[in-house]
Design an enzyme around this catalytic site. Structure first.
Site, PDB file in Angstrom:
ATOM      1  N   GLY A   1      15.154   9.160 -13.327  1.00  0.00           N
ATOM      2  CA  GLY A   1      16.234  10.021 -13.813  1.00  0.00           C
ATOM      3  C   GLY A   1      17.053  10.613 -12.684  1.00  0.00           C
ATOM      4  O   GLY A   1      18.176  11.060 -12.879  1.00  0.00           O
ATOM      5  N   ARG A   2      16.460  10.666 -11.513  1.00  0.00           N
ATOM      6  CA  ARG A   2      17.237  11.173 -10.365  1.00  0.00           C
ATOM      7  C   ARG A   2      16.844  10.456  -9.083  1.00  0.00           C
ATOM      8  O   ARG A   2      16.970  11.009  -7.986  1.00  0.00           O
ATOM      9  CB  ARG A   2      17.071  12.669 -10.224  1.00  0.00           C
ATOM     10  CG  ARG A   2      15.641  13.114 -10.087  1.00  0.00           C
ATOM     11  CD  ARG A   2      15.609  14.500  -9.594  1.00  0.00           C
ATOM     12  NE  ARG A   2      14.308  15.100  -9.799  1.00  0.00           N
ATOM     13  CZ  ARG A   2      14.020  16.321  -9.422  1.00  0.00           C
ATOM     14  NH1 ARG A   2      14.927  17.046  -8.841  1.00  0.00           N
ATOM     15  NH2 ARG A   2      12.819  16.810  -9.633  1.00  0.00           N
TER      16      ARG A   2
ATOM     17  N   LYS B   1      16.369  10.454  -3.703  1.00  0.00           N
ATOM     18  CA  LYS B   1      15.984  11.363  -4.791  1.00  0.00           C
ATOM     19  C   LYS B   1      17.016  12.486  -4.839  1.00  0.00           C
ATOM     20  O   LYS B   1      17.207  13.190  -3.852  1.00  0.00           O
ATOM     21  CB  LYS B   1      14.577  11.920  -4.538  1.00  0.00           C
ATOM     22  CG  LYS B   1      14.070  12.808  -5.673  1.00  0.00           C
ATOM     23  CD  LYS B   1      12.578  13.040  -5.526  1.00  0.00           C
ATOM     24  CE  LYS B   1      12.038  14.008  -6.571  1.00  0.00           C
ATOM     25  NZ  LYS B   1      10.592  14.175  -6.440  1.00  0.00           N
TER      26      LYS B   1
ATOM     27  N   ARG C   1      13.416   8.504   0.301  1.00  0.00           N
ATOM     28  CA  ARG C   1      11.980   8.225   0.332  1.00  0.00           C
ATOM     29  C   ARG C   1      11.759   6.743   0.636  1.00  0.00           C
ATOM     30  O   ARG C   1      12.603   5.907   0.341  1.00  0.00           O
ATOM     31  CB  ARG C   1      11.335   8.525  -1.019  1.00  0.00           C
ATOM     32  CG  ARG C   1      11.704   9.853  -1.601  1.00  0.00           C
ATOM     33  CD  ARG C   1      10.758  10.252  -2.697  1.00  0.00           C
ATOM     34  NE  ARG C   1      10.934   9.532  -3.944  1.00  0.00           N
ATOM     35  CZ  ARG C   1      10.344   9.890  -5.090  1.00  0.00           C
ATOM     36  NH1 ARG C   1       9.530  10.936  -5.100  1.00  0.00           N
ATOM     37  NH2 ARG C   1      10.541   9.216  -6.200  1.00  0.00           N
TER      38      ARG C   1
ATOM     39  N   ARG D   1       4.966   2.467 -10.662  1.00  0.00           N
ATOM     40  CA  ARG D   1       4.037   3.474 -11.196  1.00  0.00           C
ATOM     41  C   ARG D   1       3.253   2.898 -12.375  1.00  0.00           C
ATOM     42  O   ARG D   1       3.680   1.907 -12.968  1.00  0.00           O
ATOM     43  CB  ARG D   1       4.856   4.678 -11.706  1.00  0.00           C
ATOM     44  CG  ARG D   1       5.742   5.283 -10.654  1.00  0.00           C
ATOM     45  CD  ARG D   1       7.046   5.803 -11.256  1.00  0.00           C
ATOM     46  NE  ARG D   1       7.975   6.205 -10.206  1.00  0.00           N
ATOM     47  CZ  ARG D   1       8.073   7.432  -9.717  1.00  0.00           C
ATOM     48  NH1 ARG D   1       7.346   8.390 -10.217  1.00  0.00           N
ATOM     49  NH2 ARG D   1       8.904   7.707  -8.731  1.00  0.00           N
TER      50      ARG D   1
ATOM     51  N   GLY E   1      20.323  14.735 -12.602  1.00  0.00           N
ATOM     52  CA  GLY E   1      20.080  13.730 -11.565  1.00  0.00           C
ATOM     53  C   GLY E   1      20.044  14.293 -10.156  1.00  0.00           C
ATOM     54  O   GLY E   1      19.953  13.555  -9.177  1.00  0.00           O
TER      55      GLY E   1
ATOM     56  N   ASP F   1       3.296   8.675 -15.090  1.00  0.00           N
ATOM     57  CA  ASP F   1       4.536   8.245 -14.427  1.00  0.00           C
ATOM     58  C   ASP F   1       4.562   8.703 -12.976  1.00  0.00           C
ATOM     59  O   ASP F   1       5.440   8.294 -12.212  1.00  0.00           O
ATOM     60  CB  ASP F   1       5.764   8.775 -15.184  1.00  0.00           C
ATOM     61  CG  ASP F   1       5.689  10.275 -15.434  1.00  0.00           C
ATOM     62  OD1 ASP F   1       4.708  10.719 -16.060  1.00  0.00           O
ATOM     63  OD2 ASP F   1       6.587  10.996 -14.990  1.00  0.00           O
ATOM     64  N   ASN F   2       3.608   9.541 -12.582  1.00  0.00           N
ATOM     65  CA  ASN F   2       3.537   9.983 -11.194  1.00  0.00           C
ATOM     66  C   ASN F   2       2.335   9.377 -10.470  1.00  0.00           C
ATOM     67  O   ASN F   2       1.847   9.939  -9.495  1.00  0.00           O
ATOM     68  CB  ASN F   2       3.475  11.511 -11.133  1.00  0.00           C
ATOM     69  CG  ASN F   2       4.780  12.156 -11.570  1.00  0.00           C
ATOM     70  OD1 ASN F   2       5.842  11.527 -11.504  1.00  0.00           O
ATOM     71  ND2 ASN F   2       4.718  13.390 -12.016  1.00  0.00           N
TER      72      ASN F   2
ATOM     73  N   ASP G   1       5.731  11.445  -5.756  1.00  0.00           N
ATOM     74  CA  ASP G   1       6.420  12.511  -6.504  1.00  0.00           C
ATOM     75  C   ASP G   1       5.865  13.890  -6.191  1.00  0.00           C
ATOM     76  O   ASP G   1       5.074  14.467  -6.937  1.00  0.00           O
ATOM     77  CB  ASP G   1       6.369  12.243  -8.023  1.00  0.00           C
ATOM     78  CG  ASP G   1       7.509  11.322  -8.445  1.00  0.00           C
ATOM     79  OD1 ASP G   1       8.150  10.727  -7.555  1.00  0.00           O
ATOM     80  OD2 ASP G   1       7.758  11.203  -9.654  1.00  0.00           O
TER      81      ASP G   1
HETATM   82  P1  AMP Z   1       8.687  14.637 -12.834  1.00  0.00           P
HETATM   83  O1  AMP Z   1       7.897  15.579 -13.694  1.00  0.00           O
HETATM   84  O2  AMP Z   1       9.459  15.323 -11.743  1.00  0.00           O
HETATM   85  O3  AMP Z   1       7.889  13.510 -12.325  1.00  0.00           O
HETATM   86  O4  AMP Z   1       9.847  14.043 -13.779  1.00  0.00           O
HETATM   87  C1  AMP Z   1       9.620  13.494 -15.030  1.00  0.00           C
HETATM   88  C2  AMP Z   1      10.848  12.758 -15.502  1.00  0.00           C
HETATM   89  O5  AMP Z   1      11.987  13.624 -15.530  1.00  0.00           O
HETATM   90  C3  AMP Z   1      11.247  11.569 -14.630  1.00  0.00           C
HETATM   91  O6  AMP Z   1      11.726  10.564 -15.463  1.00  0.00           O
HETATM   92  C4  AMP Z   1      12.352  12.134 -13.779  1.00  0.00           C
HETATM   93  O7  AMP Z   1      13.227  11.158 -13.318  1.00  0.00           O
HETATM   94  C5  AMP Z   1      13.042  13.081 -14.748  1.00  0.00           C
HETATM   95  N1  AMP Z   1      13.767  14.162 -14.064  1.00  0.00           N
HETATM   96  C6  AMP Z   1      13.247  15.232 -13.434  1.00  0.00           C
HETATM   97  N2  AMP Z   1      14.224  16.016 -12.937  1.00  0.00           N
HETATM   98  C7  AMP Z   1      15.392  15.418 -13.240  1.00  0.00           C
HETATM   99  C8  AMP Z   1      16.763  15.730 -12.996  1.00  0.00           C
HETATM  100  N3  AMP Z   1      17.142  16.819 -12.327  1.00  0.00           N
HETATM  101  N4  AMP Z   1      17.688  14.859 -13.474  1.00  0.00           N
HETATM  102  C9  AMP Z   1      17.337  13.764 -14.140  1.00  0.00           C
HETATM  103  N5  AMP Z   1      16.075  13.422 -14.399  1.00  0.00           N
HETATM  104  C10 AMP Z   1      15.103  14.238 -13.975  1.00  0.00           C
HETATM  105 MG    MG Z   2       7.977  11.869 -11.491  1.00  0.00          MG
END
Ligand code: AMP
Ligand code: MG
Length: 518
Positions: free
Chosen positions: A101-102, A122, A192, A199, A135, A270-271, A280
């Protein structure tokens, strides 16, 4: 100049839709997407060792062309931009499609030695997987990721790396504690680096959608590119043998996290890296006082699913979700269970070997389990600083052990006093165990100090570097990076970087409480 060879986009099916709007992506593992340019990129920090490993000259890295690329403002020759599609189990529940997502890839580069690295920005703007989010990433979380991934590398913990930290000159709005207080914060982009950012969730999503063809393509690709040594196995055995390898790597990673006192904070599937890397860096934290129930993540405070002591169990749970996905295409699904057996064996053996070294034993003996368990109970009950305790334990005279040698590792005088008798008795047992090894002090101390870091990225230190950087002074980022390059070596004049968490940081945001907002 780096050489790029973009296998993932060449060999795996991509998304036909080239517009950048949030959507479900079916039948594809990646989507083409350009980073969104920022107004004023500025290179705040970089890892010279990572640059070197890639074969990138440091001067080149800081050139306007490279800084533009590292901020997402331009692609250099050979680069290609895309985001990948994955799902995941978050806090125990299936969360469907998530995806990068970002994070936006810049492609795969191959260095002179033939090693392959994916580069990924990132915080470089929205992708088809951004859902309702922007993002972007804020400076504080970017500093934390940059510093911690490099620190982990020097600690000898498998991890993704960080090449650069760039500020964007743009503000990002975040409601840090989700309590209706959004504020503008400085934005940043981290580049990164890892051989693979694949994953567990990449496999779970096509499996959940019943897309066995796509799942098969991804498995074949991952084995061929990231586990070429597995290609020697017969086609029938390859899948479960590969899964066993993933289980072993994950077990070894957990041993390392427990060894250094690292708490990931969001061990969603996913992490979880298919290569067994730490991936992550979000609301992670370092254990100060030894507390197996401690979680740095405020979202996790109630359930403590991702607390320090449960990490090995959760990693295994995550592997079970991966196995469920792989079972859909496994020629011998029953054989996947071997992975869990190996996980347990590998974790238990690794734990014994590592904690034997941390406590100073030449080798693990069965009765050591009780001594270590009793030690843990006292460390927890008396609120003892984990990093400092193990380092000081090496200084104890095993012929005449004195608790005073460990005094500086305690946070509270009253708890020290309350447990003094028990601690003294435990230390005597430990010293007697040590004497039975008949080893020279020199080699014992060397072994203990190689397992017990003197410097870790204590939560409050990272926060101090962030506070100063937000005021415009990045010096502490550089200083921390330098200290953490040699975490096992006593560094004269840098004792303050090994100091226990100060009292003001006990309950301060960023120092002990972190949110996922980043
Ligand atoms: P995380 O908990 O940080 O591993 O994120 C979980 C999901 O949310 C992943 O698909 C990330 O890409 C998405 N995500 C987290 N923060 C953002 C953001 N600021 N913009 C877009 N997607 C995000
Ligand atoms: Mg993540």
């Amino acid at each position: 100049m780096l050489h790029f060879d973009n296998r993932l986009v060449r060999e795996l099916p991509g998304d036909g839709d080239v517009r950048n709007h949030p959507r479900q992506v079916l039948g594809a593992l990646w989507s083409p997407v350009m980073p969104t340019p920022v107004v004023a990129p500025c290179l705040l920090a970089h890892s010279r060792e990572m640059a070197q490993e890639l074969g990138l000259d440091e001067h080149e890295l800081s050139s306007p062309a490279w800084v533009a690329a590292l901020a997402g403002n331009a692609l250099l020759p050979g680069m290609t931009a895309y985001a990948t599609c994955y799902g995941g189990h978050q806090f125990g529940s299936w969360a469907r499609q998530l995806g990068d997502g970002r994070a936006i890839f810049l492609g795969e580069t191959v260095n002179r030695a033939g090693q392959r690295f994916e580069l990924q920005l990132k915080g470089a703007g929205p992708t088809p997987y951004s859902r309702h989010a922007d993002g972007r990433a804020v400076l504080r979380s970017s500093i934390r990721e940059f510093l911690c991934s490099e620190a982990m590398h020097y600690l000898g913990v498998p991890t993704t790396r960080a090449l650069s930290l760039v500020t964007t000159g743009e503000a990002v709005v975040r409601d840090m504690f989700y309590d209706g207080n959004p504020v503008e914060e400085p934005g940043a982009v981290v580049c990164r680096v890892a051989p693979s950012f694949i994953r567990f969730g990449h496999f779970e999503l096509p499996a959940a959608r019943g897309d066995a063809v796509l799942l098969r393509q991804l498995v074949d690709f991952t084995i061929a590119r990231d586990f070429p040594e597995m290609m020697a196995a017969s086609e029938v055995e390859r899948l479960w043998r590969w899964f066993v390898e993933i289980c072993e790597r994950t077990a070894r990673l957990m041993v390392h996290w427990m060894r250094v006192g690292f708490v990931h904070g969001v061990m969603n599937t996913d992490n979880m890296s298919i290569l067994g890397l730490t991936i992550d860096y979000g609301p992670y934290g370092w254990v100060d006082d030894f507390d197996p129930g401690w979680t740095p993540n405020t979202t996790d405070a109630a359930g403590r699913r991702y607390c320090f002591g449960r990490q090995p169990e959760i990693a295994r749970w995550n592997l079970e979700r991966l196995a469920e996905a792989l079972a859909q295409i496994a020629p011998e699904p029953g054989a996947l269970a071997l992975g869990f057996e190996r996980y347990d064996e590998c974790y238990n053996a690794g734990f014994r070997e590592t904690f034997a070294a941390k406590f100073g034993f030449v080798a693990w003996r069965e009765p050591d389990a009780v001594l270590i368990e009793d030690g843990f109970t006292l460390l927890h009950g008396a609120e003892v600083d984990m990093t400092s305790f193990f380092r000081r334990l090496a200084l104890v005279d095993i012929e005449a052990p004195e608790l005073a040698t460990l005094r500086d590792a305690f946070y509270r005088a009253e708890l020290f006093a309350r447990h003094e008798a028990d601690l003294t008795a435990w230390l005597a047992r430990w010293a007697s165990r040590m004497r039975s090894d008949n080893e020279s002090e020199e080699s014992r101390v060397a072994r203990m100090n190689a397992a017990n870091p003197r410097y870790v990225l204590r939560n409050y230190l990272a926060q101090q570097a962030i506070d100063r950087a937000e005021q415009g002074d990045p010096a502490m980022i550089h200083e921390l990076l330098d200290v953490l390059r040699h975490p096992y070596t006593e560094q004269a004049g840098r004792e303050s970087f090994a100091a226990l968490r100060p009292e003001w940081a006990r309950h301060k945001a960023g120092c002990s409480m972190l949110s996922c907002s980043s």
